[in-house]
Design an enzyme around this catalytic site. Structure first.
Site, PDB file in Angstrom:
ATOM      1  N   ARG A  16      -1.105  -8.902  13.166  1.00  0.00           N
ATOM      2  CA  ARG A  16      -1.617  -7.898  12.213  1.00  0.00           C
ATOM      3  C   ARG A  16      -2.408  -8.564  11.095  1.00  0.00           C
ATOM      4  NH1 ARG A  16       3.889  -5.516  10.716  1.00  0.00           N
ATOM      5  NH2 ARG A  16       2.801  -4.258   9.155  1.00  0.00           N
ATOM      6  N   ARG A  53      -9.952   1.019   7.972  1.00  0.00           N
ATOM      7  CA  ARG A  53      -9.455  -0.300   8.301  1.00  0.00           C
ATOM      8  C   ARG A  53     -10.540  -1.163   8.913  1.00  0.00           C
ATOM      9  NH1 ARG A  53      -3.776   0.594   8.624  1.00  0.00           N
ATOM     10  NH2 ARG A  53      -2.803  -1.410   9.038  1.00  0.00           N
ATOM     11  N   LYS A 113       0.836  -1.212   0.000  1.00  0.00           N
ATOM     12  CA  LYS A 113       0.000   0.000   0.000  1.00  0.00           C
ATOM     13  C   LYS A 113       0.870   1.261   0.000  1.00  0.00           C
ATOM     14  CE  LYS A 113      -2.093  -1.127   3.895  1.00  0.00           C
ATOM     15  NZ  LYS A 113      -1.413  -2.415   4.169  1.00  0.00           N
ATOM     16  N   ARG A 127      11.714  -5.654   5.418  1.00  0.00           N
ATOM     17  CA  ARG A 127      11.512  -4.235   5.115  1.00  0.00           C
ATOM     18  C   ARG A 127      12.428  -3.383   5.996  1.00  0.00           C
ATOM     19  NH1 ARG A 127       5.716  -1.768   5.564  1.00  0.00           N
ATOM     20  NH2 ARG A 127       5.792  -2.847   7.567  1.00  0.00           N
ATOM     21  N   ARG A 140      10.808  -1.620  11.555  1.00  0.00           N
ATOM     22  CA  ARG A 140       9.649  -1.250  12.373  1.00  0.00           C
ATOM     23  C   ARG A 140       9.451  -2.252  13.512  1.00  0.00           C
ATOM     24  NH1 ARG A 140       4.740   0.202   8.313  1.00  0.00           N
ATOM     25  NH2 ARG A 140       3.619  -1.094   9.806  1.00  0.00           N
TER      26      ARG A 140
HETATM   27  P1  AP5 Z   1       4.779  -1.628   1.893  1.00  0.00           P
HETATM   28  O1  AP5 Z   1       4.529  -0.779   0.701  1.00  0.00           O
HETATM   29  O2  AP5 Z   1       5.437  -1.028   3.084  1.00  0.00           O
HETATM   30  O3  AP5 Z   1       3.435  -2.389   2.336  1.00  0.00           O
HETATM   31  P2  AP5 Z   1       2.186  -1.856   3.162  1.00  0.00           P
HETATM   32  O4  AP5 Z   1       0.995  -2.493   2.571  1.00  0.00           O
HETATM   33  O5  AP5 Z   1       2.237  -0.367   3.259  1.00  0.00           O
HETATM   34  O6  AP5 Z   1       2.491  -2.552   4.558  1.00  0.00           O
HETATM   35  P3  AP5 Z   1       2.371  -1.975   6.032  1.00  0.00           P
HETATM   36  O7  AP5 Z   1       3.141  -2.917   6.906  1.00  0.00           O
HETATM   37  O8  AP5 Z   1       2.775  -0.529   6.102  1.00  0.00           O
HETATM   38  O9  AP5 Z   1       0.857  -2.119   6.291  1.00  0.00           O
HETATM   39  P4  AP5 Z   1       0.100  -2.056   7.603  1.00  0.00           P
HETATM   40  O10 AP5 Z   1      -1.260  -1.858   7.138  1.00  0.00           O
HETATM   41  O11 AP5 Z   1       0.339  -3.207   8.496  1.00  0.00           O
HETATM   42  O12 AP5 Z   1       0.816  -0.836   8.399  1.00  0.00           O
HETATM   43  P5  AP5 Z   1       0.389   0.668   8.722  1.00  0.00           P
HETATM   44  O13 AP5 Z   1       1.599   1.463   8.815  1.00  0.00           O
HETATM   45  O14 AP5 Z   1      -0.708   1.113   7.842  1.00  0.00           O
HETATM   46  O15 AP5 Z   1       5.664  -2.885   1.416  1.00  0.00           O
HETATM   47  C1  AP5 Z   1       6.185  -3.810   2.360  1.00  0.00           C
HETATM   48  C2  AP5 Z   1       7.619  -4.231   1.967  1.00  0.00           C
HETATM   49  O16 AP5 Z   1       7.557  -4.940   0.727  1.00  0.00           O
HETATM   50  C3  AP5 Z   1       8.605  -3.075   1.747  1.00  0.00           C
HETATM   51  O17 AP5 Z   1       9.877  -3.470   2.183  1.00  0.00           O
HETATM   52  C4  AP5 Z   1       8.609  -2.863   0.241  1.00  0.00           C
HETATM   53  O18 AP5 Z   1       9.848  -2.361  -0.224  1.00  0.00           O
HETATM   54  C5  AP5 Z   1       8.341  -4.290  -0.262  1.00  0.00           C
HETATM   55  N1  AP5 Z   1       7.553  -4.316  -1.505  1.00  0.00           N
HETATM   56  C6  AP5 Z   1       6.479  -3.537  -1.828  1.00  0.00           C
HETATM   57  N2  AP5 Z   1       6.008  -3.880  -3.054  1.00  0.00           N
HETATM   58  C7  AP5 Z   1       6.788  -4.894  -3.492  1.00  0.00           C
HETATM   59  C8  AP5 Z   1       6.803  -5.707  -4.686  1.00  0.00           C
HETATM   60  N3  AP5 Z   1       5.913  -5.519  -5.675  1.00  0.00           N
HETATM   61  N4  AP5 Z   1       7.726  -6.674  -4.779  1.00  0.00           N
HETATM   62  C9  AP5 Z   1       8.625  -6.874  -3.786  1.00  0.00           C
HETATM   63  N5  AP5 Z   1       8.667  -6.149  -2.647  1.00  0.00           N
HETATM   64  C10 AP5 Z   1       7.761  -5.176  -2.500  1.00  0.00           C
HETATM   65  O19 AP5 Z   1      -0.252   0.486  10.191  1.00  0.00           O
HETATM   66  C11 AP5 Z   1       0.567   0.139  11.277  1.00  0.00           C
HETATM   67  C12 AP5 Z   1      -0.260   0.115  12.543  1.00  0.00           C
HETATM   68  O20 AP5 Z   1      -0.804   1.429  12.788  1.00  0.00           O
HETATM   69  C13 AP5 Z   1      -1.483  -0.807  12.551  1.00  0.00           C
HETATM   70  O21 AP5 Z   1      -1.139  -2.136  12.913  1.00  0.00           O
HETATM   71  C14 AP5 Z   1      -2.381  -0.123  13.580  1.00  0.00           C
HETATM   72  O22 AP5 Z   1      -1.951  -0.427  14.890  1.00  0.00           O
HETATM   73  C15 AP5 Z   1      -2.121   1.352  13.333  1.00  0.00           C
HETATM   74  N6  AP5 Z   1      -3.075   1.948  12.378  1.00  0.00           N
HETATM   75  C16 AP5 Z   1      -2.791   2.494  11.170  1.00  0.00           C
HETATM   76  N7  AP5 Z   1      -3.909   2.940  10.574  1.00  0.00           N
HETATM   77  C17 AP5 Z   1      -4.927   2.666  11.428  1.00  0.00           C
HETATM   78  C18 AP5 Z   1      -6.337   2.859  11.366  1.00  0.00           C
HETATM   79  N8  AP5 Z   1      -6.924   3.415  10.298  1.00  0.00           N
HETATM   80  N9  AP5 Z   1      -7.074   2.440  12.406  1.00  0.00           N
HETATM   81  C19 AP5 Z   1      -6.509   1.890  13.483  1.00  0.00           C
HETATM   82  N10 AP5 Z   1      -5.192   1.655  13.605  1.00  0.00           N
HETATM   83  C20 AP5 Z   1      -4.397   2.050  12.579  1.00  0.00           C
HETATM   84 MG    MG Z   2       2.484   1.022   4.855  1.00  0.00          MG
END
Ligand code: AP5
Ligand code: MG
Ligand code: ZN
Length: 222
Positions: free
Chosen positions: A177, A94, A19, A133, A166
């Site tokens: 997660r 979410r 994402k 990552r 992270r």
């Molecule tokens: P990346 O692009 O970082 O993936 P992502 O989908 O953004 O993964 P996240 O871990 O950030 O998602 P998440 O939803 O768990 O975390 P968030 O920060 O939103 O890619 C991942 C890796 O793969 C990278 O190393 C990248 O280089 C690699 N990659 C990407 N594309 C690739 C490809 N095509 N091929 C190979 N490699 C690739 O949330 C974190 C926490 O915050 C949550 O757990 C929760 O506690 C809180 N939170 C956030 N938003 C909310 C909300 N709305 N409500 C409640 N809690 C929330």
């Molecule tokens: Mg992310």
């Protein structure tokens, strides 16, 4: 740079689906801001704010941060001028209640149809992406030790900042997660599908390949 009629996009997908990676590329292509609720929360934590302190406890366990904390920051961010032409929202909504709140937020100042883009990636690939990552502490740029390694180990190519892992990218937290995604977030696919607002894209393959699929599916001009 052309902004299509409806540039209000939300990115859906499990942790590690790409994402953040795709949102960054889309934001550059569309000229609309990339808004990541995860990044906003991590910034609150690093600044030591009261919100950050409360959010950290949930994030470290892989749980969702409660809506009473989330809705205020999202509402405030979307009210800023740079969202007038649209946005690429990453990590929000979410849950179904958050999606209903987002409709409410968007229906006020800037009505217009919202589209949801879902990235589909198998679980074993998600775990591989997350455990390797690395993120820049200074500019937030993302790397992967195997797929997108930095030129110099531990150092950001873009700004020279330190790369870190992270706290929630440890295997046991990743499992939590993924479970939260399955229970709370996956129902959003039905929510947006029923409104004919869901665009589903296969998220496997190289980043550029996925991006080509994304822009083609959204009808974004090349
Ligand atoms: P990346 O692009 O970082 O993936 P992502 O989908 O953004 O993964 P996240 O871990 O950030 O998602 P998440 O939803 O768990 O975390 P968030 O920060 O939103 O890619 C991942 C890796 O793969 C990278 O190393 C990248 O280089 C690699 N990659 C990407 N594309 C690739 C490809 N095509 N091929 C190979 N490699 C690739 O949330 C974190 C926490 O915050 C949550 O757990 C929760 O506690 C809180 N939170 C956030 N938003 C909310 C909300 N709305 N409500 C409640 N809690 C929330
Ligand atoms: Mg992310
Ligand atoms: Zn950097």
């Amino acid at each position: 740079m052309t902004t299509p009629a409806s540039s209000k996009l939300v990115l859906l997908g499990p942790p590690g689906a790409g994402k953040g990676t795709q949102a960054e590329l889309l934001s550059a292509r569309l000229g609309t801001p990339h808004i990541s609720t995860g990044d906003m929360l991590r910034s609150e934590i690093s600044q030591g704010t009261a919100l950050g302190v409360r959010a950290k406890g949930f994030m470290d366990k892989g749980e969702l941060v409660p809506d009473d904390l989330m809705l205020g920051i999202v509402r405030q961010r979307l009210a800023r001028m740079d969202c007038n032409e649209g946005f690429v929202l990453d990590g929000f909504p979410r849950s179904v209640p958050q999606a209903v709140s987002l409709d409410d937020i968007c229906g006020g100042a800037s009505p217009g149809k919202l589209r949801a883009l879902s990235l589909d990636v198998p679980t074993d690939e998600l775990v591989r992406r997350l455990t390797e990552r690395r993120t820049c502490r200074k500019c937030g740029a993302m790397y992967h030790l195997t797929f997108e390694p930095p030129k110099r180990p531990g150092i950001c190519d873009k700004c020279g900042g330190d790369l870190y892992q992270r706290d929630d990218d440890r295997e046991e937290i990743i499992a939590a997660r993924l479970e939260v995604y399955r229970k709370e977030t996956a129902p959003l696919l039905t929510f947006y599908r029923e409104r004919s607002a869901l665009v589903e894209v296969q998220g496997t393959g190289a980043t550029e390949q996925v991006f080509r699929r994304v822009v083609a599916s959204l009808g974004v001009p090349a």
